[in-house]
Design an enzyme around this catalytic site. Structure first.
Site, short mmCIF file in Angstrom:
data_model
loop_
_atom_site.label_atom_id
_atom_site.label_comp_id
_atom_site.label_asym_id
_atom_site.label_seq_id
_atom_site.Cartn_x
_atom_site.Cartn_y
_atom_site.Cartn_z
N GLY A 31 1.39 -1.50 0.35
CA GLY A 31 0.54 -0.25 0.04
C GLY A 31 0.89 1.18 -0.02
O GLY A 31 2.46 1.60 -0.02
N HIS A 34 2.51 4.32 -4.85
CA HIS A 34 3.40 5.42 -5.67
C HIS A 34 3.36 5.34 -7.58
O HIS A 34 3.00 3.96 -7.76
CB HIS A 34 4.56 5.91 -4.92
N HIS A 37 4.30 1.45 -7.75
CA HIS A 37 3.22 0.28 -8.00
C HIS A 37 2.31 0.68 -9.51
O HIS A 37 1.77 0.27 -10.03
CB HIS A 37 2.68 0.91 -6.83
P1 AMP Z 1 5.70 -2.42 -1.73
O1 AMP Z 1 4.64 -1.88 -1.49
O2 AMP Z 1 7.53 -1.68 -1.55
O3 AMP Z 1 6.04 -3.65 -0.51
O4 AMP Z 1 6.70 -3.23 -2.98
C1 AMP Z 1 5.75 -3.70 -3.62
C2 AMP Z 1 6.41 -3.86 -5.13
O5 AMP Z 1 6.11 -3.03 -5.73
C3 AMP Z 1 7.57 -4.64 -5.13
O6 AMP Z 1 7.85 -5.71 -6.07
C4 AMP Z 1 8.80 -3.41 -4.97
O7 AMP Z 1 9.72 -4.49 -5.48
C5 AMP Z 1 7.68 -3.16 -6.11
N1 AMP Z 1 8.34 -1.51 -5.41
C6 AMP Z 1 8.56 -1.07 -4.96
N2 AMP Z 1 9.14 0.82 -5.51
C7 AMP Z 1 8.88 0.37 -6.59
C8 AMP Z 1 9.83 0.96 -7.58
N3 AMP Z 1 10.33 2.52 -7.61
N4 AMP Z 1 9.84 0.93 -8.66
C9 AMP Z 1 9.17 0.09 -9.13
N5 AMP Z 1 9.29 -0.98 -8.33
C10 AMP Z 1 8.45 -0.68 -6.94
#
Ligand code: AMP
Length: 281
Positions: A31, A34, A37
């Protein structure tokens, strides 16, 4: 857009779609969504009939209780964003007790050494928690494709290994890191930084780029030393690690013989832990 908090209701709905031969993409998130995501939710929407986006702050992957308590969350804003992307999105936002069936604990895994360095060294059972929750999601959702970001490259490799080890019938799609204009990798944790800390945080990306520029000119030890000296000029930055590692087995390398390698960095910036990486070869 449908939003499920209940596991069996989600499963019934997905079984229905699958019996009608619909393809399912799965995008796991914690969640506070950004543009990073956003970009791979879009990718999944284009590649699949339906996309399940999970919004779940997984308690078992936090090795620090304060980090868990202060993890950014804005479910209303997230739902608004997802609604604006496509009506083919299905949101899964379970309660921890629902997802873990009242038994919040870790499973056991063989990561083939991928968890030994970098995040594994500094974050205890973090990857066991990640693999536990991702396995639950994979079994429950039974999607055709899962989308993971290269921003968390070690996690991505561990999930690729998990899919192989546990023979999950799902294909992982790697999604490139999305950055702000000044290079800072987008992250939900950036919400905890003020304007000036965000500016200072761009030094992590600069350090990675420095490694990319100098990898053929300087030794890895020299690169590390210069980066560590440079970052020590900022009192807001506490470097945890800077590592150049083989992309496949994630073992740190000391010479430049590895065919595919990446530079990885983790640091606290104004008390917020950030990670990033770039491909060198
Ligand atoms: P999180 O919500 O931070 O657990 O991330 C969920 C997914 O989004 C994971 O697969 C992360 O690697 C990916 N993710 C987070 N930030 C980025 C970003 N800036 N660029 C690409 N993928 C991202």
């Amino acid at each position: 857009m449908l939003v499920f908090r209940d596991t069996s209701a989600l499963q019934n709905h997905l079984n229905n779609l699958k019996s009608n031969k619909k393809t399912i993409g799965f995008v796991p998130t914690m969640g506070a969504l950004h543009n990073g995501h956003h970009s791979f939710v879009n990718k999944s929407v284009l590649q699949n009939d339906f996309t399940v986006v999970s919004i779940f702050i997984n308690p078992t992957q936090f090795n620090n209780i304060d980090d868990l308590k202060t993890y950014p969350s804005d479910i209303d804003k997230d739902l608004e964003l997802l609604k604006s992307i496509s009506d083919k999105i299905i949101v899964f936002n379970p309660d921890p007790n629902e997802l873990y069936s009242g038994d919040i604990r870790l499973d056991q895994f063989n990561f083939n050494g991928l968890d030994k360095h970098m995040e594994g060294e500094f974050r205890g059972d973090h990857f066991v928690g990640v693999a536990t929750v991702v396995s639950k999601f994979f079994s429950l959702i039974n999607a055709d494709y899962a989308y993971f970001g290269e921003k968390d490259f070690q996690q991505l490799r561990i999930i690729e290994n998990l899919i192989k080890e546990k023979k999950f019938n799902i294909k992982l799609i790697r999604c490139e890191t999305i950055r702000s204009e000044d290079g800072l990798a987008l992250s939900s944790r950036n919400n905890k930084l003020n304007f000036s800390s965000k500016k200072i945080a761009t030094n992590l990306f600069k350090a990675l780029n420095f490694a990319k520029e100098k990898i053929d000119i300087l030794s890895i030890d020299e690169i590390k030393q210069i980066i560590s000296n440079n970052l020590s000029n900022y009192k807001e930055i506490k470097l945890e690690y800077f590592v150049i590692a083989d992309e496949k087995n994630l073992k740190p390398i000391r010479d430049k013989k590895a065919e595919q390698c990446r530079a990885f960095i983790a640091a606290y910036v104004s008390g917020v832990r950030l990670i990033d990486n770039v491909k060198l070869y």
